[in-house]
Design a protein around this motif. Structure first.
Motif, short mmCIF file in Angstrom:
data_model
loop_
_atom_site.label_atom_id
_atom_site.label_comp_id
_atom_site.label_asym_id
_atom_site.label_seq_id
_atom_site.Cartn_x
_atom_site.Cartn_y
_atom_site.Cartn_z
N ALA A 52 -12.62 7.20 -28.52
CA ALA A 52 -12.75 7.13 -27.07
C ALA A 52 -13.88 6.19 -26.69
N THR A 53 -13.61 5.34 -25.71
CA THR A 53 -14.64 4.40 -25.25
C THR A 53 -15.31 4.88 -23.96
N VAL A 54 -14.50 5.27 -22.97
CA VAL A 54 -15.05 5.76 -21.70
C VAL A 54 -14.18 6.91 -21.20
N ASN A 55 -14.80 7.78 -20.40
CA ASN A 55 -14.04 8.82 -19.72
C ASN A 55 -13.43 8.22 -18.45
N ILE A 56 -12.18 8.59 -18.16
CA ILE A 56 -11.49 8.09 -16.98
C ILE A 56 -11.75 9.04 -15.82
N PRO A 57 -12.34 8.56 -14.74
CA PRO A 57 -12.63 9.45 -13.61
C PRO A 57 -11.34 9.90 -12.94
N PRO A 58 -11.31 11.10 -12.40
CA PRO A 58 -10.09 11.58 -11.73
C PRO A 58 -9.79 10.85 -10.44
N THR A 59 -10.72 10.02 -9.96
CA THR A 59 -10.55 9.33 -8.69
C THR A 59 -10.00 7.91 -8.84
N LEU A 60 -9.45 7.56 -10.00
CA LEU A 60 -9.22 6.14 -10.28
C LEU A 60 -8.17 5.50 -9.37
N TYR A 61 -7.08 6.21 -9.02
CA TYR A 61 -5.99 5.57 -8.29
C TYR A 61 -5.73 6.25 -6.95
N GLY A 62 -5.49 5.44 -5.93
CA GLY A 62 -5.19 5.99 -4.61
C GLY A 62 -4.89 4.90 -3.61
N TYR A 63 -5.14 5.20 -2.32
CA TYR A 63 -4.76 4.29 -1.24
C TYR A 63 -5.87 4.13 -0.23
N MET A 64 -5.88 2.94 0.36
CA MET A 64 -6.70 2.70 1.55
C MET A 64 -5.80 2.86 2.77
N TRP A 65 -6.36 3.44 3.83
CA TRP A 65 -5.56 3.72 5.02
C TRP A 65 -6.21 3.16 6.26
N GLU A 66 -5.42 2.53 7.08
CA GLU A 66 -5.76 2.28 8.48
C GLU A 66 -4.47 2.10 9.24
N ASP A 67 -4.52 2.29 10.55
CA ASP A 67 -3.32 2.12 11.35
C ASP A 67 -3.10 0.63 11.60
N ILE A 68 -2.34 0.03 10.70
CA ILE A 68 -1.91 -1.36 10.77
C ILE A 68 -0.41 -1.35 10.50
N ASN A 69 0.32 -2.30 11.05
CA ASN A 69 1.78 -2.37 10.83
C ASN A 69 2.50 -1.12 11.37
N HIS A 70 1.91 -0.44 12.34
CA HIS A 70 2.44 0.84 12.79
C HIS A 70 2.61 1.79 11.61
N SER A 71 1.62 1.79 10.76
CA SER A 71 1.65 2.70 9.62
C SER A 71 1.30 4.12 10.00
N ASN A 75 0.79 8.88 -14.95
CA ASN A 75 0.56 8.92 -16.40
C ASN A 75 -0.92 8.65 -16.69
N ARG A 76 -1.73 9.67 -16.55
CA ARG A 76 -3.18 9.49 -16.64
C ARG A 76 -3.75 10.14 -17.89
N GLY A 77 -4.57 9.37 -18.57
CA GLY A 77 -5.37 9.95 -19.62
C GLY A 77 -6.70 10.43 -19.09
N THR A 78 -7.43 11.10 -19.95
CA THR A 78 -8.79 11.51 -19.61
C THR A 78 -9.83 10.62 -20.28
N GLN A 79 -9.41 9.88 -21.32
CA GLN A 79 -10.33 8.98 -22.03
C GLN A 79 -9.60 7.71 -22.43
N VAL A 80 -10.26 6.58 -22.30
CA VAL A 80 -9.74 5.32 -22.79
C VAL A 80 -9.95 5.27 -24.30
N LEU A 81 -8.94 4.75 -25.00
CA LEU A 81 -9.03 4.61 -26.45
C LEU A 81 -9.22 3.15 -26.84
N ALA A 82 -10.02 2.92 -27.86
CA ALA A 82 -10.21 1.57 -28.40
C ALA A 82 -8.94 1.12 -29.11
N THR A 83 -8.63 -0.16 -28.97
CA THR A 83 -7.50 -0.75 -29.69
C THR A 83 -7.99 -1.96 -30.46
N SER A 84 -7.22 -2.33 -31.47
CA SER A 84 -7.52 -3.53 -32.24
C SER A 84 -6.23 -4.35 -32.38
#
Length: 673
Positions: free
Chosen positions: A39-58, A550-559
């Motif tokens: 394992a190289t680093v721990n993956i934070p639970p906050t890694l992926y998501g969205y930015m929001w504002e009312d644009i495009n009548h969203s 598909n989320r891991g909790t730790q990044v793995l080193a590769t070669s």
């Protein structure tokens, strides 16, 4: 939003672009890839998501499920034709928006004045065309309301859902109108579905009975069923689509829509709470009125429904008067800033304070939420690199000093250049980038050598916007994308492998923009596009879903490690210590199928693996086309394909990654056994 001209990590990125020459991998030189359990680093639970504002009548016309456009005549000038946007007469009345009679509330001074001619044949009234149509669905219950008054008319009012050609799907007849405002509520239960979205909300009275009289209406509303049944809630198909990607951060309320064209027209949290009748709305920064029906509490409830961490943007003392001329932006002087800091403190207390001991917590409880909301992250402003001098001189310091004293457990995110010296020093900073595929491919390595000094990045807005390397925010004829494309999405995925591989310094990310109404928009491309009745999930949507689910909790080193030398394959390996699943996420941005020989320095614990991949189907008419997109008329050009496969050996596997594709491979691997 900001573009390539304001890159935050320009020196590092330039170095990356210089290093990148020609790809070493090709169909005749397969990759030998060893995946280790280191394992190289721990993956934070906050890694992926969205930015929001009312644009495009969203928001209004999008995620917010309200079906009636211009429902309370907010942000319009009475007496003008524009004030009647989305409203039309039926059988000859004179319609106008007026403030000459007291409105439904002090917050909603405007009303619809309906003047009935002296001679009328048949029913007469008006219609609302919705947000360019209304979906009528058999089996749904629609809940509606409006206010009405008249000094002379006392007859019945009939409201209905009907097609633009006059077919009625559901109706309700209401009585009790008087000279003072009365609220009328009703439900619709269509017994058949409309064949299309060319439908209207129709209101009529008996023409002979109403002849020569004037009736006033205000504060209309019509809701279909909402996501999880929340009152004043979200449009089901859009909400379900966003929830299906399992986002873990939700940045709101902007974006530029936080800032306003002036200090007074900024997004004001306290004007977005309480009964809809008490929300005045505003003209948003993207050129159309915001009802603010989607307000602070709705945002927080939505984040909870998603299971996402809210990242709250607070106004930092600048407004956008003219986006193209930074010198005109109003900046609050240092001596005048404290009231706005106090307002931010009140807002945070409203969200987090104990309802039994704090006046703002008590206000929240009075609106139906006793329990405080969880809140960790405050973003101070939005894109303050456009006004860095005042941000560094006093605005950042004054906000962070006051807020950290009041809320010592909060973490603050800066919104200027990393090179800007701030006091106190920032520990988290927001980075935005909209650019071409080649930028994102090179950017896959921009965080590899970032100093591990405790500071972290929030990639708060990003997307491939154009095929044009020199003008990524130009027009569609200049290369701007109307919809995300497969080639662009694979480049985004390459960048995302770099974020995940370096998630010790990238603690969160947010694709932007989220949503786009095809009938009225200001920005392309967007992750989901829709009209009043249907949606299309883009190729970028599917990439976000594949990476997030598909989320891991730790990044793995590769070669070898994923580097410029291994382009056009980009990858990141991870392991989930809870589910004991090994993930290999791979983007192939090249035009050829590429094979990898995978070697594990451990034995997997099942001889069955799985894959999900998005690519140009090999035997389809679009095979070999990579700038292809999903559209409202062709929503399934490119969709993920999932499969399972048998492993002949428990420590190795061969896999061919299709040309211009994104793939996630999953294996059971429990090395704690």
């Amino acid at each position: 939003m900001f573009g390539p001209s304001s890159r935050l990590l320009l020196p590092l990125l330039v170095a990356s672009l210089v290093l990148r020459t020609s790809a070493l991998l090709n169909p005749l030189a397969p990759l030998n890839l060893q995946i280790t359990k280191n394992a190289t680093v721990n993956i934070p639970p906050t890694l992926y998501g969205y930015m929001w504002e009312d644009i495009n009548h969203s928001g209004d016309g999008g995620l917010y499920a309200e079906l009636l456009q211009n429902r309370a005549f907010q942000g319009v000038l009475p007496g003008t034709l524009n004030a009647l946007n989305a409203w039309q007469p039926y059988n000859g009345p004179r319609l106008s928006v007026t403030s000459s009679t007291p409105g439904v509330s002090a917050a909603l001074p405007n009303s619809l004045q309906v003047q009935i001619p002296a001679v009328v044949y048949g029913p007469i009234g008006f219609e609302n065309t919705g947000y360019w149509g209304i979906k009528v669905q058999q089996g749904w219950t629609y809940t509606g309301s409006f206010y009405a008054k008249s000094d002379t008319f006392c007859g019945a009012i009939t409201a209905s859902l009907r097609s633009s050609t006059g077919t009625t799907f559901a109706s309700a007849t209401l009585s009790g109108i008087s000279s003072t405002w009365q609220k009328f509520t009703f439900t619709f239960n269509p017994t058949t579905s409309a064949p299309d979205i060319n439908n209207v909300f129709h209101v009529e009275v008996d023409g002979q009975e109403a002849a020569g009289q004037t009736i006033y209406f205000g504060m209309f509303s019509l809701f279909p069923p909402t996501f999880r049944g929340r009152k004043n809630g979200m449009r089901i198909d859009l909400a379900e689509a966003l929830a299906a990607t399992q986002p873990s951060v939700w940045r709101f309320p902007g974006g530029n829509n936080l800032e306003g064209a002036s200090w007074d027209t900024r997004w004001k949290w306290n004007e977005t709470i309480g009964p809809l009748e008490s929300r005045p709305g505003r003209v948003g920064d993207w050129g159309y009125p915001n009802t603010d029906g989607l307000g602070l509490l709705e945002y927080l409830n939505w984040a909870e429904d998603l299971g996402a961490e809210p990242i709250l943007g607070i106004w930092s003392g600048i407004s956008i008067q003219n986006y193209s001329d930074l010198t005109t932006w109003p900046v609050v002087p240092e001596a005048d800033l404290q009231p706005y800091i106090d307002d931010a403190i009140n807002q945070i207390e409203f969200i987090t304070a104990d309802a039994s001991t704090n006046e703002w917590g008590a206000l929240r409880a009075s609106l139906g939420r006793e329990q405080p909301y969880a809140l960790q992250y405050i973003e101070v402003g939005n894109e303050d690199q456009f006004q860095p001098a005042s941000y560094a001189a006093y605005r950042w310091n004054m906000f962070v000093t006051a807020l950290s004293a009041q809320f010592p457990n909060l973490q603050f995110i800066a919104t200027t250049y990393p090179s800007t010296a701030l006091n106190p020093p920032y520990m988290k900073i927001d980075f935005h980038e909209y650019n071409s595929p080649s930028w994102f491919e090179a950017g896959a390595f921009m965080f590899d050598n970032y100093p591990r000094n405790g500071t972290q990045y929030f990639v708060g807005e990003y997307a491939v916007t154009s095929t044009n390397d020199t003008n990524a925010l130009g027009t569609i004829p200049q290369g701007r994308l109307a919809y995300p494309s497969l080639a662009g999405s694979t480049a985004e995925a390459a960048f995302m492998t770099g974020m995940e591989r370096n998630s010790d310094v990238v603690f969160a990310s947010a694709y932007a923009p989220s949503l786009q109404h095809i009938m009225n928009y200001q920005w392309t491309p967007d992750i989901i596009t829709y009209d009043a009745g249907s949606i299309v999930k883009s190729t970028s949507y599917y990439v976000q879903q594949m990476f997030s689910v598909n989320r891991g909790t730790q990044v793995l080193a590769t070669s070898p490690a994923s580097t410029n030398d291994t382009a056009p394959l980009y990858w990141v390996a991870s392991h989930n210590n809870v589910t004991n699943i090994l993930y290999l996420k791979v983007s192939n941005t090249g035009p050829d199928d590429l094979t990898a020989y995978l070697f594990f320095d451990f034995n997997v614990t099942s001889n069955i693996g799985t894959s999900v991949s998005i690519s140009s189907p090999a035997l389809s008419p679009i095979s070999g086309q990579f700038n292809i997109s999903n559209t409202l008329t062709e929503p399934q050009n490119i969709i993920p394909v999932a499969s399972s496969f048998a492993l002949v050996y428990m420590d190795k596997y061969n896999y061919t990654f299709p040309a211009t594709s994104v793939t996630v491979l999953s294996f059971e691997a429990n090395w704690s056994m």
